[in-house]
Design an enzyme around this catalytic site. Sequence first.
Site, mmCIF file in Angstrom:
data_model
loop_
_atom_site.group_PDB
_atom_site.id
_atom_site.type_symbol
_atom_site.label_atom_id
_atom_site.label_comp_id
_atom_site.label_asym_id
_atom_site.label_seq_id
_atom_site.Cartn_x
_atom_site.Cartn_y
_atom_site.Cartn_z
ATOM 1 N N TYR A 158 -29.026 26.365 -70.181
ATOM 2 C CA TYR A 158 -28.752 27.772 -70.512
ATOM 3 C C TYR A 158 -27.322 27.978 -71.028
ATOM 4 O O TYR A 158 -26.716 29.020 -70.778
ATOM 5 C CB TYR A 158 -29.027 28.680 -69.304
ATOM 6 C CG TYR A 158 -30.421 28.479 -68.749
ATOM 7 C CD1 TYR A 158 -31.536 28.887 -69.470
ATOM 8 C CD2 TYR A 158 -30.636 27.848 -67.516
ATOM 9 C CE1 TYR A 158 -32.821 28.679 -68.981
ATOM 10 C CE2 TYR A 158 -31.912 27.632 -67.028
ATOM 11 C CZ TYR A 158 -32.997 28.058 -67.763
ATOM 12 O OH TYR A 158 -34.261 27.849 -67.288
ATOM 13 N N TYR A 211 -23.407 36.575 -66.246
ATOM 14 C CA TYR A 211 -23.831 36.617 -64.844
ATOM 15 C C TYR A 211 -22.668 36.476 -63.875
ATOM 16 O O TYR A 211 -22.889 36.290 -62.680
ATOM 17 C CB TYR A 211 -24.785 35.458 -64.529
ATOM 18 C CG TYR A 211 -25.911 35.229 -65.490
ATOM 19 C CD1 TYR A 211 -26.942 36.156 -65.619
ATOM 20 C CD2 TYR A 211 -25.972 34.067 -66.262
ATOM 21 C CE1 TYR A 211 -27.999 35.926 -66.487
ATOM 22 C CE2 TYR A 211 -27.018 33.825 -67.123
ATOM 23 C CZ TYR A 211 -28.037 34.759 -67.236
ATOM 24 O OH TYR A 211 -29.067 34.517 -68.087
ATOM 25 N N ARG A 246 -33.217 23.769 -65.420
ATOM 26 C CA ARG A 246 -31.867 23.523 -64.936
ATOM 27 C C ARG A 246 -31.756 22.218 -64.127
ATOM 28 O O ARG A 246 -30.803 21.467 -64.297
ATOM 29 C CB ARG A 246 -31.472 24.707 -64.050
ATOM 30 C CG ARG A 246 -30.009 24.767 -63.720
ATOM 31 C CD ARG A 246 -29.744 25.867 -62.684
ATOM 32 N NE ARG A 246 -30.435 27.101 -62.922
ATOM 33 C CZ ARG A 246 -29.917 28.176 -63.551
ATOM 34 N NH1 ARG A 246 -28.686 28.134 -64.002
ATOM 35 N NH2 ARG A 246 -30.625 29.266 -63.707
ATOM 36 N N PRO A 306 -39.406 22.541 -64.250
ATOM 37 C CA PRO A 306 -37.959 22.588 -64.054
ATOM 38 C C PRO A 306 -37.207 22.572 -65.372
ATOM 39 O O PRO A 306 -37.592 21.881 -66.319
ATOM 40 C CB PRO A 306 -37.675 21.296 -63.272
ATOM 41 C CG PRO A 306 -38.763 20.367 -63.693
ATOM 42 C CD PRO A 306 -39.956 21.204 -64.019
ATOM 43 N N CYS A 325 -13.248 38.749 -79.393
ATOM 44 C CA CYS A 325 -12.646 40.066 -79.155
ATOM 45 C C CYS A 325 -13.403 40.865 -78.102
ATOM 46 O O CYS A 325 -14.015 41.903 -78.402
ATOM 47 C CB CYS A 325 -12.640 40.850 -80.456
ATOM 48 S SG CYS A 325 -11.966 39.870 -81.773
ATOM 49 N N GLU A 326 -13.432 40.377 -76.897
ATOM 50 C CA GLU A 326 -14.066 41.070 -75.774
ATOM 51 C C GLU A 326 -13.309 40.685 -74.508
ATOM 52 O O GLU A 326 -13.017 39.496 -74.312
ATOM 53 C CB GLU A 326 -15.509 40.571 -75.565
ATOM 54 C CG GLU A 326 -16.419 40.700 -76.741
ATOM 55 C CD GLU A 326 -17.440 41.819 -76.600
ATOM 56 O OE1 GLU A 326 -17.471 42.492 -75.549
ATOM 57 O OE2 GLU A 326 -18.189 42.008 -77.563
ATOM 58 N N GLY A 363 -37.186 26.515 -61.211
ATOM 59 C CA GLY A 363 -36.288 27.254 -60.323
ATOM 60 C C GLY A 363 -35.401 26.443 -59.415
ATOM 61 O O GLY A 363 -34.498 27.012 -58.792
HETATM 62 N N1 LLP Z 1 -40.741 28.595 -65.692
HETATM 63 C C1 LLP Z 1 -40.605 29.897 -65.997
HETATM 64 C C2 LLP Z 1 -41.799 30.734 -66.100
HETATM 65 C C3 LLP Z 1 -39.324 30.442 -66.206
HETATM 66 O O1 LLP Z 1 -39.206 31.730 -66.484
HETATM 67 C C4 LLP Z 1 -38.185 29.615 -66.091
HETATM 68 C C5 LLP Z 1 -36.835 30.144 -66.319
HETATM 69 C C6 LLP Z 1 -38.369 28.255 -65.779
HETATM 70 C C7 LLP Z 1 -39.660 27.785 -65.572
HETATM 71 C C8 LLP Z 1 -37.228 27.294 -65.626
HETATM 72 O O2 LLP Z 1 -36.397 27.680 -64.597
HETATM 73 P P1 LLP Z 1 -35.270 26.688 -64.053
HETATM 74 O O3 LLP Z 1 -35.953 25.487 -63.477
HETATM 75 O O4 LLP Z 1 -34.414 26.299 -65.202
HETATM 76 O O5 LLP Z 1 -34.539 27.462 -63.047
HETATM 77 N N2 LLP Z 1 -30.362 32.122 -68.336
HETATM 78 C C9 LLP Z 1 -30.393 32.042 -66.890
HETATM 79 C C10 LLP Z 1 -31.665 31.402 -66.392
HETATM 80 C C11 LLP Z 1 -32.922 32.084 -66.861
HETATM 81 C C12 LLP Z 1 -34.164 31.421 -66.356
HETATM 82 C C13 LLP Z 1 -35.374 31.950 -67.046
HETATM 83 N N3 LLP Z 1 -36.604 31.351 -66.642
HETATM 84 C C14 LLP Z 1 -29.153 31.291 -66.425
HETATM 85 O O6 LLP Z 1 -28.307 30.947 -67.246
HETATM 86 O O7 LLP Z 1 -28.986 31.089 -65.234
#
Ligand code: LLP
Length: 401
Positions: free
Chosen positions: A356, A302, A262, A260, A327-328, A225
């Site tokens: 992502y 988003y 992102r 992590p 086409c959107e 996150g």
């Molecule tokens: N752990 C779990 C249980 C998760 O559901 C996620 C992301 C992560 C770790 C990794 O999260 P990060 O560190 O990358 O924030 N498609 C969306 C993001 C969806 C995230 C889903 N879960 C976007 O493009 O922003």
Amino acid sequence: MIDYKTLSNKYGTPLYLYDFNHINDQYNALKSAFRARKSLICYAVKANSNLSVIKHLGDMGAGCDCVSIGEVRRALLAGVSNYKIILSGVGKRDNEILEALEKDILMINLESEAELERVEIQAKSLDKKARISVRVNPNIDPKTHPYISTGLHENKFGVDLDTAKRMYIKAKNSDFLDPVGIHFHIGSQLTELSPIKESSEVVADLVRSLKAIKIDIKFFDIGGGLGIDYEGERLIKPYDYAQAIFETLGTLDMTIMCEPGRFLVGNSGEFITKVLYEKVNEDKRFVIVDGAMNDLIRPSLYNAFHRIELLDREENISKADVVGPVCESGDFFAKDINLPQSYHDDLVVIKSAGAYCFTMSSNYNTRGRVAEVALEDGEDRLIRARESFDDMIKNEKDYLI
Ligand code: LLP
């Protein structure tokens, strides 16, 4: 300096570029923030599941957080050890649970009581003890985009504290389950520390109450996150993040795990696309590029912001929408941004495209998935070939009658 022109001539456009040296820096920054305690960084494979990206992180010592058996297979194929792989996800199929148990991964993260029963049945069929953790939903607002917020009871993720406790007691009393971990993840692109700290406090308290009834958890998984800079956000510093977790754990001696995605790869990536032409309708100016929402869907899905740079042009700046050929009307990368006049074959760089972006791409409009290239120590190398038309139809053509 990246030589975009040479790279786009060599590999074609649209194209993803990933700076592997930046991934090193991000990994090292996080790992060293946690160095006062035992820790394991499990890379969230969903952010960018290219095998070379996974291998690169695995070689640095990362484990993997996977959400399907496909991701587990990718992690293993990329050389990550089974004892550093965890399987999460709100709905796992029996065959995924079975394979994860056969592959003897570190643990399976449970998201419901019903799932605990399925894992127990599968473990019994193999006469094994399944290492599990429970995902606790601490009901804390992570203050991020509602689509990527997961730690509230209104979200489908995890279980409440009472249910979690019941699940740990069941697991403890089962011959086929071994409760080794506890987990929470409240959302993605988080820029405030306090919701994470509050969640960690709640979950650490649960660990203490489990300890009192002789259920000893070894892994404290704080999810992923951590936000990144897309448009100048104030970010959580890895040091502050780690300190906040240490404080909530106090004297609890556990291995801290985090997931992590992102943070590790987001700002390593750029999406390179070429201008096809400009078009003006009434007052509106469109810059039409060869990349589209099927390649990078975050703005469409988003309304996410990605910085955009038009290379080698400075003149005649005016407002424009940068759009793709799909086409959107939702097929855009940016709306009403200031952009110099562009010409056919000019290059456009879309920033922060390492997480992502490729993983959420599709073949919509029968557009092949684009190539991916790694940049490391001044060298470039292809890590995924551009999809051909034949690749796209190979599972259909034998059924044409
Ligand atoms: N752990 C779990 C249980 C998760 O559901 C996620 C992301 C992560 C770790 C990794 O999260 P990060 O560190 O990358 O924030 N498609 C969306 C993001 C969806 C995230 C889903 N879960 C976007 O493009 O922003």
